[in-house]
Scaffold this active site. Sequence first.
Site, short mmCIF file in Angstrom:
data_model
loop_
_atom_site.label_atom_id
_atom_site.label_comp_id
_atom_site.label_asym_id
_atom_site.label_seq_id
_atom_site.Cartn_x
_atom_site.Cartn_y
_atom_site.Cartn_z
N ARG A 112 0.84 -1.21 0.00
CA ARG A 112 0.00 0.00 0.00
C ARG A 112 0.87 1.25 0.00
NH1 ARG A 112 -4.18 1.12 5.04
NH2 ARG A 112 -4.74 3.26 4.55
N ASN A 136 1.97 2.03 14.99
CA ASN A 136 1.10 0.99 14.42
C ASN A 136 1.20 0.83 12.91
OD1 ASN A 136 -0.20 3.43 14.05
ND2 ASN A 136 -2.25 2.59 14.32
N TYR A 137 1.62 1.87 12.20
CA TYR A 137 1.88 1.78 10.76
C TYR A 137 3.24 2.43 10.53
CZ TYR A 137 -2.89 0.42 9.36
OH TYR A 137 -4.06 -0.25 9.17
N ASP A 158 9.82 17.62 23.19
CA ASP A 158 9.64 19.08 23.36
C ASP A 158 10.72 19.83 22.58
OD1 ASP A 158 7.74 18.25 25.06
OD2 ASP A 158 8.50 19.26 26.85
N GLU A 185 -3.12 13.68 12.96
CA GLU A 185 -4.08 12.58 12.99
C GLU A 185 -3.98 11.99 14.39
OE1 GLU A 185 -3.37 9.48 10.09
OE2 GLU A 185 -2.06 10.79 8.99
N ARG A 245 -5.57 0.21 15.64
CA ARG A 245 -5.69 1.09 14.47
C ARG A 245 -6.54 2.29 14.86
NH1 ARG A 245 -9.15 -1.63 11.61
NH2 ARG A 245 -9.08 -0.08 9.95
N CYS A 246 -6.13 3.48 14.40
CA CYS A 246 -6.92 4.66 14.77
C CYS A 246 -8.34 4.54 14.27
CB CYS A 246 -6.27 5.92 14.22
SG CYS A 246 -6.18 5.91 12.44
N THR A 247 -8.50 3.92 13.08
CA THR A 247 -9.82 3.82 12.46
C THR A 247 -10.54 2.52 12.82
OG1 THR A 247 -8.69 2.97 10.54
CG2 THR A 247 -9.37 5.28 10.44
P1 NAP Z 1 1.97 8.26 20.81
O1 NAP Z 1 2.41 7.64 22.07
O2 NAP Z 1 1.23 9.55 20.89
O3 NAP Z 1 3.29 8.42 19.92
C1 NAP Z 1 3.25 8.92 18.62
C2 NAP Z 1 4.58 9.55 18.27
O4 NAP Z 1 4.79 10.71 19.07
C3 NAP Z 1 5.79 8.65 18.53
O5 NAP Z 1 6.76 8.88 17.55
C4 NAP Z 1 6.27 9.14 19.88
O6 NAP Z 1 7.62 8.85 20.13
C5 NAP Z 1 6.05 10.61 19.71
N1 NAP Z 1 6.01 11.37 20.97
C6 NAP Z 1 5.73 10.93 22.21
N2 NAP Z 1 5.79 11.96 23.10
C7 NAP Z 1 6.11 13.06 22.38
C8 NAP Z 1 6.31 14.43 22.71
N3 NAP Z 1 6.18 14.88 23.96
N4 NAP Z 1 6.61 15.29 21.71
C9 NAP Z 1 6.73 14.86 20.43
N5 NAP Z 1 6.56 13.57 20.07
C10 NAP Z 1 6.25 12.69 21.03
O7 NAP Z 1 1.05 7.26 19.95
P2 NAP Z 1 1.28 5.73 19.60
O8 NAP Z 1 1.12 4.93 20.86
O9 NAP Z 1 2.53 5.56 18.81
O10 NAP Z 1 0.05 5.46 18.62
C11 NAP Z 1 -1.23 5.19 19.10
C12 NAP Z 1 -2.12 6.41 19.05
O11 NAP Z 1 -2.02 7.01 17.78
C13 NAP Z 1 -3.59 6.09 19.22
O12 NAP Z 1 -4.20 7.06 20.02
C14 NAP Z 1 -4.13 6.15 17.81
O13 NAP Z 1 -5.52 6.40 17.72
C15 NAP Z 1 -3.31 7.22 17.22
N6 NAP Z 1 -3.27 7.09 15.77
C16 NAP Z 1 -4.03 7.92 15.04
C17 NAP Z 1 -4.06 7.79 13.66
C18 NAP Z 1 -4.94 8.67 12.83
O14 NAP Z 1 -4.78 8.62 11.62
N7 NAP Z 1 -5.86 9.44 13.38
C19 NAP Z 1 -3.30 6.82 13.04
C20 NAP Z 1 -2.52 5.99 13.83
C21 NAP Z 1 -2.51 6.14 15.20
P3 NAP Z 1 8.01 7.64 21.13
O15 NAP Z 1 7.57 6.41 20.45
O16 NAP Z 1 9.46 7.77 21.25
O17 NAP Z 1 7.29 7.88 22.41
O1 G3P Z 2 -4.33 3.87 12.00
C1 G3P Z 2 -3.65 4.19 10.81
C2 G3P Z 2 -4.48 4.78 9.70
O2 G3P Z 2 -3.69 5.14 8.64
C3 G3P Z 2 -5.62 3.89 9.31
O3 G3P Z 2 -5.45 3.07 8.21
O4 G3P Z 2 -6.23 1.28 6.73
O5 G3P Z 2 -6.16 0.92 9.18
O6 G3P Z 2 -7.85 2.41 8.21
P1 G3P Z 2 -6.48 1.86 8.07
#
Ligand code: NAP
Ligand code: G3P
Length: 486
Positions: free
Chosen positions: A112, A163-164, A224, A259, A292-294
């Site tokens: 993809r 996650n991706y 930060d 996102e 997955r966020c979605t």
């Molecule tokens: P996360 O803990 O928020 O981490 C995301 C990224 O931010 C990582 O690279 C992390 O680095 C970095 N990070 C952490 N603290 C930070 C700070 N203070 N300043 C700048 N960057 C910082 O999220 P995750 O656990 O990887 O992913 C899960 C979350 O992502 C879920 O809530 C999910 O819904 C959301 N998500 C949303 C989407 C969307 O498209 N809406 C897609 C995928 C995931 P480290 O790993 O070093 O902590």
């Molecule tokens: O959570 C990651 C975002 O890119 C969603 O993709 O294909 O899981 O809906 P998908």
Amino acid sequence: MFNCIQCEDNIFRNLIDGQWIISKNEEFIEITSPIDGSLIGKIPAMAKEEVDFAFESSKAAQLKWKSIPVSERAEILYKAADILLQYSDELTEIMIREIGKDKKSSKSEISRTADFMRFTADTAKNMSGESIPGDSFPGFNRNKISVVTREPLGVVLAISPFNYPVNLSASKIAPAIVAGNSVILKPATQGSLCGLYLARVFEEAGIPKGVLNTITGKGSEIGDYIVTHPGVNFINFTGSTEVGTKISRITSMVPLLMELGGKDAAIVLEDADLDLTASNIVAGGYSYSGQRCTAVKRILVVNKVADKLVEKVKEKMNNLKVGNPLEKDVDIVPLINSKAADFVCELIKDASDKGANLIVGGNREGNLIYPTLFDNVTLDMRLAWEEPFGPVLPIIRVRDKDEAIEIANKSEYGLQSAVFTENINDAFYIADKLDVGTVQVNNKTERGPDHFPFLGVKASGIGTQGIRYSIESMSRPKATVINLTR
Ligand code: NAP
Ligand code: G3P
């Protein structure tokens, strides 16, 4: 091909200014597999001076890169897509080990991503500016014409989640660089190895030095510093609402594209095709263990068909394969770490304690949580509102479509929703009232195809992604006004 990114002792290097650099900082972060705890690599916790060098390099490179013709920038994306596919098997193995994603999903994430890169290159080559005649505004004539082109923003800081690790890094890098920006990628720590391999793919494709740099280190430590760095011109972040909110609080005058989290509802009306609905709920809620966020994260079903739906979902959940993605094809894998599994268990316990009916699952082995379904979840339970990022789904029974809309919209999140009905009028009635970025009619919530607009409202994000939308978000209009004297 990948040798250069790794040195002895399984220590990884970062791509900075066209070189794979061994960090001078003595601190390394051990990356262990969520599947079996085995050590798969060590990444540098980069020092501030190294981060500063990455920004200097990005700034200098961007000034040259922006004047490279779009067709040449696009060529790099086509090449990177080919190289990515060439190394798909190797990268799949790394992804399975690093983030515990099942083999089929890992492979499909990579293919993809290659499609995404090619489509981004095609789109960029076909984007055009506009010329606006002045005479449509009162008091002006056709002697004034605005020629509108697009300019890159400068240095884009791309922060991706675990996650991706390939797709959500490339979906930031590709539109940013094709628009003429340079990019600093800060991958999720658990996901860094995939991120560094992706950077190597771009390097092999011929990206000029400094146009793509990488930074590794824990977000809680260097986050930060990097987001408030004076060298940042734009931040494209995917991750939790908690971190996204913090970034938006501490940054100033830097545009953001985010996102964030979600609590996507599947709304099921009494005339829904319940087989189709149940299949979509199970695929949407449980694949990659709901990380997955979605993912579908709650089911709002009208009372009249709730019993039938519960039976069908339960039946289809029997087909979910649980286990070790290194050994077999599975849907349910160990969660990314024990903190994530503990959190899901808290939500399960809260729902049980408050009287929800456990229909399936509820058990845990290490970080593996079995697919779990609760019926009769009520609004005082945390599971009704919080994002588990794990394989647990609440069923909330509702009176009618209006109550479903009301509960759906009470969430702090607004990523997507799904509506299952055979009645197009009801589908539009509901879609019109839902406060989300996307409404799926008779399908699970999902991002793709990747050229569709993808956005979250409320706590689910800022700005719009999707191939053309991402290129537009990471560039700005530049108006050159011609004043004719005739
Ligand atoms: P996360 O803990 O928020 O981490 C995301 C990224 O931010 C990582 O690279 C992390 O680095 C970095 N990070 C952490 N603290 C930070 C700070 N203070 N300043 C700048 N960057 C910082 O999220 P995750 O656990 O990887 O992913 C899960 C979350 O992502 C879920 O809530 C999910 O819904 C959301 N998500 C949303 C989407 C969307 O498209 N809406 C897609 C995928 C995931 P480290 O790993 O070093 O902590
Ligand atoms: O959570 C990651 C975002 O890119 C969603 O993709 O294909 O899981 O809906 P998908």
